[in-house]
Design a protein around this motif. Structure first.
Motif, PDB file in Angstrom:
ATOM      1  N   PHE A  21      90.222  53.543 -25.516  1.00 50.03           N
ATOM      2  CA  PHE A  21      90.174  52.649 -24.291  1.00 50.03           C
ATOM      3  C   PHE A  21      91.211  51.612 -24.476  1.00 50.03           C
TER       4      PHE A  21
ATOM      5  N   ASP B 189      80.884  49.447 -26.496  1.00 50.64           N
ATOM      6  CA  ASP B 189      81.218  50.869 -25.571  1.00 50.64           C
ATOM      7  C   ASP B 189      82.327  51.341 -26.806  1.00 50.64           C
TER       8      ASP B 189
ATOM      9  N   ASP C 271      82.546  59.365 -25.847  1.00 54.99           N
ATOM     10  CA  ASP C 271      82.321  58.117 -25.372  1.00 54.99           C
ATOM     11  C   ASP C 271      80.931  57.661 -25.443  1.00 54.99           C
ATOM     12  N   SER C 272      80.501  56.516 -26.182  1.00 54.04           N
ATOM     13  CA  SER C 272      78.957  56.400 -26.046  1.00 54.04           C
ATOM     14  C   SER C 272      78.888  54.781 -26.210  1.00 54.04           C
ATOM     15  N   ALA C 273      77.962  54.184 -25.508  1.00 53.42           N
ATOM     16  CA  ALA C 273      77.643  52.836 -25.488  1.00 53.42           C
ATOM     17  C   ALA C 273      76.263  52.804 -26.065  1.00 53.42           C
TER      18      ALA C 273
ATOM     19  N   GLU D  50      75.180  57.096 -18.540  1.00 51.81           N
ATOM     20  CA  GLU D  50      75.269  55.649 -19.104  1.00 51.81           C
ATOM     21  C   GLU D  50      74.393  54.764 -18.211  1.00 51.81           C
TER      22      GLU D  50
ATOM     23  N   GLU E 123      74.733  55.023 -23.462  1.00 50.83           N
ATOM     24  CA  GLU E 123      75.363  56.045 -23.179  1.00 50.83           C
ATOM     25  C   GLU E 123      75.709  57.197 -24.374  1.00 50.83           C
TER      26      GLU E 123
HETATM   27 MG    MG Z   1      81.495  54.225 -22.671  1.00 51.29          MG
END
Ligand code: MG
Ligand code: MG
Length: 248
Positions: A57, A94, A105-107, A201, A232
Motif C-alpha cells: 500500500f 489492513d 492482502d488481508s485485514a 473483505e 479480509e
Molecule cells: Mg486489504
C-alpha cells in the motif's frame, strides 16, 4: 480483465499471502493501550521488508504508509499517526505485501484491552460473515453469491454493510478485476474459475453503514460515528472450493 493464475504465479501469491499472515501474527502482541499507530506501522513495515517483500500500500495512489490502520468509526484507509491506542478501542490493520511482483492482502480487526459486548458482537459476526462469504467460493458459482451470503448474514445480525468499498482480484496488482461487493444477487456477476485469486473483505457497522471521507482524502469513516469492523482474506479458487493464502 479477470486473469487465471498459473501454478507458478499461485506459488508466489502463496508466499506473499504467508508474509501478510505472519505480519499479522507478529504485530498482534503489540496491540495494547499506549502504543501509537505509527509505531505499529513501523514494526510491520520492517517485518515485511525483513521477510523479503515490500508493503503493497505504501505509495499506492500516493498512500503514505505501509499499513492502513483504522480505529473505531474509521472503516478503512486510516493513516498511522501519533494517536495512542486506548483500552476499549477496536483497531483494523489492513496489511498488503508484495513478493517478487505478487501481492497478498488481508485485514483484521483487533480489540485493545477489554471492549464492550457490542464491539465484541460486531467483531465476531463480521469475522463470521467473511467465512460465510468464502463458503460460496467454488468453480461455477458467481461473485454475486459471495456478496449475497455476506449481506444476508449481516442483515440477520442487524449489522450494516458498507457498500462503497469491496473486495477484488489479487495478482501482480493488489487490486484487480473482478470487484467483489459485500452485497449482491445470487447467480449474478462473474463466474468463479479455478486459478482465480480474489480478496473477500466484508466491512460491517453497528449503526448506519453510511460513510464520509476525511479531509486527508483517504480515510473512510461512518457518518454516524458508529464502530466498524473489517476482515479480509486473499484466496485462490480450487477444484473443490478455495484455499486461503493469507491464513495459517
Ligand atoms: Mg486489504
Ligand atoms: Mg483488499
Amino acid at each position: 480483465m479477470i486473469t487465471i493464475k498459473s501454478e507458478r504465479e499461485i506459488e508466489l501469491l502463496k508466499i506473499a499471502g504467508n508474509i501478510v499472515y505472519k505480519t499479522h501474527q507478529y504485530i498482534k502482541p503489540f496491540i495494547k493501550e499506549g502504543i501509537t499507530t505509527n509505531e505499529i506501522n513501523s514494526l510491520a513495515e520492517k517485518f515485511i521488508i525483513d521477510n523479503g517483500a515490500t508493503p503493497s500500500f505504501k505509495g499506492y495512489d500516493g498512500f503514505p504508509s505501509a499499513l492502513c490502520i483504522s480505529i473505531n468509526d474509521e472503516i478503512v484507509h486510516g493513516f498511522p499517526s501519533n494517536r495512542k491506542l486506548k483500552n476499549g478501542d477496536i483497531i483494523t490493520l489492513d496489511i498488503g505485501a508484495c513478493y517478487k511482483g505478487y501481492h497478498g492482502d488481508s485485514a483484521w480487526t483487533y480489540q485493545v484491552g477489554e471492549v464492550t459486548d457490542d464491539l465484541r458482537y460486531l467483531m465476531e459476526h463480521t469475522e463470521k460473515s467473511l467465512f460465510i462469504g468464502l463458503k460460496q467460493i467454488k468453480p461455477g458459482n458467481r461473485v454475486g453469491d459471495i456478496g449475497n451470503a455476506i449481506a444476508s448474514y449481516a442483515a440477520e445480525h442487524n449489522l450494516g454493510v458498507v457498500k462503497e468499498l469491496c473486495g477484488h482480484g489479487v495478482g501482480t496488482d493488489v487490486h484487480e478485476d473482478p470487484n467483489v461487493p459485500n452485497y449482491g444477487v445470487k447467480n449474478t456477476g462473474p463466474r468463479l474459475k479455478v486459478g482465480m485469486v480474489i480478496a473477500v473483505e466484508p466491512m460491517l457497522t453497528l449503526g448506519s453503514p453510511e460513510i464520509y471521507i476525511l479531509d486527508n482524502d483517504w480515510t473512510v469513516v461512518t457518518k454516524d460515528h458508529s464502530p466498524s469492523a473489517h476482515y479480509e482474506h486473499t484466496v485462490v479458487v480450487t477444484q473443490d472450493g478455495y484455499e486461503i493464502l493469507t491464513g495459517e
